[in-house]
Motif scaffolding. Structure first.
Motif, PDB file in Angstrom:
ATOM      1  N   GLY A 326       0.830  -1.206   0.000  1.00  0.00           N
ATOM      2  CA  GLY A 326       0.000   0.000   0.000  1.00  0.00           C
ATOM      3  C   GLY A 326       0.860   1.250   0.000  1.00  0.00           C
ATOM      4  N   GLY A 330      -2.163   4.921   7.856  1.00  0.00           N
ATOM      5  CA  GLY A 330      -3.037   6.059   8.104  1.00  0.00           C
ATOM      6  C   GLY A 330      -3.109   6.310   9.603  1.00  0.00           C
ATOM      7  N   PRO A 339      -0.624  -2.479   9.727  1.00  0.00           N
ATOM      8  CA  PRO A 339      -1.066  -1.907   8.448  1.00  0.00           C
ATOM      9  C   PRO A 339      -2.511  -2.277   8.115  1.00  0.00           C
ATOM     10  CG  PRO A 339       0.224  -3.895   8.048  1.00  0.00           C
ATOM     11  CD  PRO A 339       0.241  -3.664   9.538  1.00  0.00           C
ATOM     12  N   PHE A 340      -3.150  -1.408   7.391  1.00  0.00           N
ATOM     13  CA  PHE A 340      -4.488  -1.648   6.847  1.00  0.00           C
ATOM     14  C   PHE A 340      -5.494  -2.154   7.896  1.00  0.00           C
ATOM     15  CE2 PHE A 340      -2.237  -1.456   2.781  1.00  0.00           C
ATOM     16  CZ  PHE A 340      -3.122  -0.667   2.059  1.00  0.00           C
ATOM     17  N   ALA A 344      -9.583   2.042   4.948  1.00  0.00           N
ATOM     18  CA  ALA A 344      -9.081   1.426   3.698  1.00  0.00           C
ATOM     19  C   ALA A 344      -8.834  -0.061   3.933  1.00  0.00           C
ATOM     20  CB  ALA A 344      -7.796   2.114   3.242  1.00  0.00           C
ATOM     21  N   ASN A 366       3.449  -1.566   3.435  1.00  0.00           N
ATOM     22  CA  ASN A 366       3.324  -0.255   2.807  1.00  0.00           C
ATOM     23  C   ASN A 366       4.647   0.203   2.218  1.00  0.00           C
ATOM     24  OD1 ASN A 366       0.567   0.772   3.281  1.00  0.00           O
ATOM     25  ND2 ASN A 366       1.091   0.389   5.424  1.00  0.00           N
TER      26      ASN A 366
HETATM   27  N1  URA Z   1      -3.497   3.097   3.484  1.00  0.00           N
HETATM   28  C1  URA Z   1      -2.353   2.436   3.177  1.00  0.00           C
HETATM   29  O1  URA Z   1      -1.822   2.567   2.097  1.00  0.00           O
HETATM   30  N2  URA Z   1      -1.845   1.648   4.103  1.00  0.00           N
HETATM   31  C2  URA Z   1      -2.380   1.451   5.284  1.00  0.00           C
HETATM   32  O2  URA Z   1      -1.805   0.698   6.050  1.00  0.00           O
HETATM   33  C3  URA Z   1      -3.571   2.130   5.570  1.00  0.00           C
HETATM   34  C4  URA Z   1      -4.122   2.948   4.670  1.00  0.00           C
END
Ligand code: URA
Length: 487
Positions: A326, A330, A339-340, A344, A366
């Protein structure tokens, strides 16, 4: 008869001024002799009237933009006739405005062939330059030796500056050299191959990496040679391995087919924490994900660490077949250290389920490991990482890939794709197909890649387009699963 002497082999501005002047004076192409300062002259030189390439023409005229773009590349070709081919085109364009559309025209075809050759050479230089650490230099300096076919060093240097902004490096070639000292690019004269280091400490690591990612079951010798012509082999350390890898491909493939699946390797707990990124590589070159995860907390290679809560490293299966890349953590990821996990991430999870991909079997990471934001009142507003930040963080992504050795990388959105390919990569144009490693091999890894949109894009599209954008994203994930699942 006139002569024009340009100050260098790539003096496009000089050629352009002189060519404009000559067109205005209606000098026919066969009445100009083009040369470069320092060229050996002919017996007849003293009979030529010289036209200075510094003269500014009084009367302006326009030419199609496509011609100028072509000329900027053709001028980098090494054939001495390039200046006159271009001038003939320019001169004819005044009488035949549609000339550039006639691809069968001899002059147009010749210029196009020169342009294509230069483009190919630029592409090869970007892919095949191999840096080695110069011995006894502090701070460390990386040096590469390369033998381009054409005059492309100035044209390619900014690419390496963007890719390695935080390292000091030089690229030496027989006719030109370029040096990056963290502030500016300096160009110099040519060098000798013996001035570049023949080997360095990282080379054995790179060679064992190359050998380990070489998939004998997918060997296509002709395709490989078309992408990596033999003339480049003498300067590629990994080329020495190729004959051996090719010779053993059949027996290795049979061996792979007969081998029973092995238990995934157990991860080693980090034994000590580290503040410096380089400590993640132990003295025997081992890089496991846990020690990288510890070491990244000490990374100070760009300023983003200052405002972030922590570095958010990737997570997932150590031997994942698919690695998702990614952009950056965020707000929620920054706090959770994973992550994530925010909006998103929820969108990604939903699409993964629909595509039949088990997130636990993949690895999610990321391009940039620290959250970049702008404080606005009590809120932290996401800010896109810039090229320098992506390049500075790329070492961590490469180390994750080196540790995991996935079958497929899925780049989520433009930043993920930039980090994976090492250059800006259009998402719409490239999505929906598996990009073979050899095409994607601008970076150190040589894994196949799929690019698709970032899941946060699906949160932003207008309501009427949401469903179709989501379905396309799911289709991309299914493609990834189908491809990696078979390997
Ligand atoms: N967007 C990203 O690219 N990575 C994340 O971990 C969260 C949101």
């Amino acid at each position: 008869m006139h002569s024009v002497t340009l100050i260098s082999a790539t003096d496009f501005a000089g050629w352009r001024r002189a060519a404009r002047h000559c067109v205005n004076m209606d000098v026919a192409p066969e009445h100009i002799s083009w040369r470069v300062q320092g060229d050996v002259g002919s017996l007849f030189d003293s009979n030529l009237s010289s036209i200075e390439p510094t003269v500014e023409s009084a009367t302006a005229f326009t030419v199609p933009r496509s011609f100028l773009q072509l000329a900027e590349l053709v001028i980098l070709h090494r054939h001495a006739a390039r200046f006159s081919v271009l001038y003939r085109l320019l001169w004819r364009l005044q009488r035949e405005p549609q000339l550039m559309t006639l691809s069968v025209d001899e002059d147009v075809a010749r210029a196009n062939a020169m342009k294509d050759a230069v483009r190919r050479d630029i592409h090869k230089m970007k892919a095949f330059v191999r840096f080695r650490e110069a011995p006894f230099t502090s701070p460390p300096r990386l040096i590469a030796w390369f033998e381009p076919q054409h005059h492309i060093v100035e044209a390619v240097a900014p690419f390496f500056m963007r890719r390695f902004p935080t390292l000091q490096w030089s690229i030496l070639t027989p006719e030109r050299s370029v040096h990056w000292d963290l502030k500016e690019l300096r160009f110099g004269t040519g060098a000798n191959k013996s001035e570049a280091p023949a080997d360095d400490a990282a080379e054995s690591l790179w060679l064992s990496y190359y050998a380990s990612i070489f998939n004998p079951a997918r060997l296509k010798v002709h395709t490989m040679q078309a992408h990596m012509p033999k003339r480049y082999w003498r300067n590629l350390p990994e080329a020495a391995l190729i004959p051996h890898l090719i010779a053993n491909a059949t027996s290795r493939t049979e061996d792979m087919l007969h081998r029973t699946p092995a238990e995934p390797r157990r991860t080693r707990r980090p034994t000590r924490s580290s503040r410096t990124p380089s400590a993640a590589v132990s003295s025997n070159g081992d890089q496991d994900l846990d020690s990288l995860r510890t070491a990244v907390q000490g990374c100070r290679d760009c300023p983003l660490w200052k405002n972030a809560t922590q570095a958010v490293f990737g997570e997932g299966r150590e031997r994942a077949k698919i690695v998702f890349v990614g952009e950056q953590p965020g707000d929620q990821e920054d706090l959770a250290g994973r992550p994530f996990v925010g909006p998103a991430g929820k969108m990604l999870d939903r699409a993964l389920v629909e595509a039949g991909v088990d997130r636990k079997l993949t690895y999610v990471t990321n391009a940039v490991k620290h959250f970049k934001f702008e404080p606005r009142g009590k809120r932290r507003i996401h800010k896109k990482p810039n090229e320098m930040e992506i390049a500075a963080c790329n070492q961590w992504l490469q180390r994750e890939l080196l540790a995991i050795k996935p079958t497929l990388i899925v780049a989520l959105g433009a930043t993920g794709a930039r980090a994976v390919f090492g250059r800006a990569t259009a998402i719409e144009k490239n999505r929906g197909r598996i990009i073979p490693s050899i095409e994607a091999a601008g970076g150190v890894h040589t894994t196949d890649v799929l690019v698709t949109v970032h899941p946060s894009y699906l949160l932003r599209v207008p309501p009427e387009d949401k469903q179709s954008a989501y379905e396309r994203f799911v289709a991309d994930l299914k493609l990834a699963q189908g491809y990696a699942g078979k390997r």
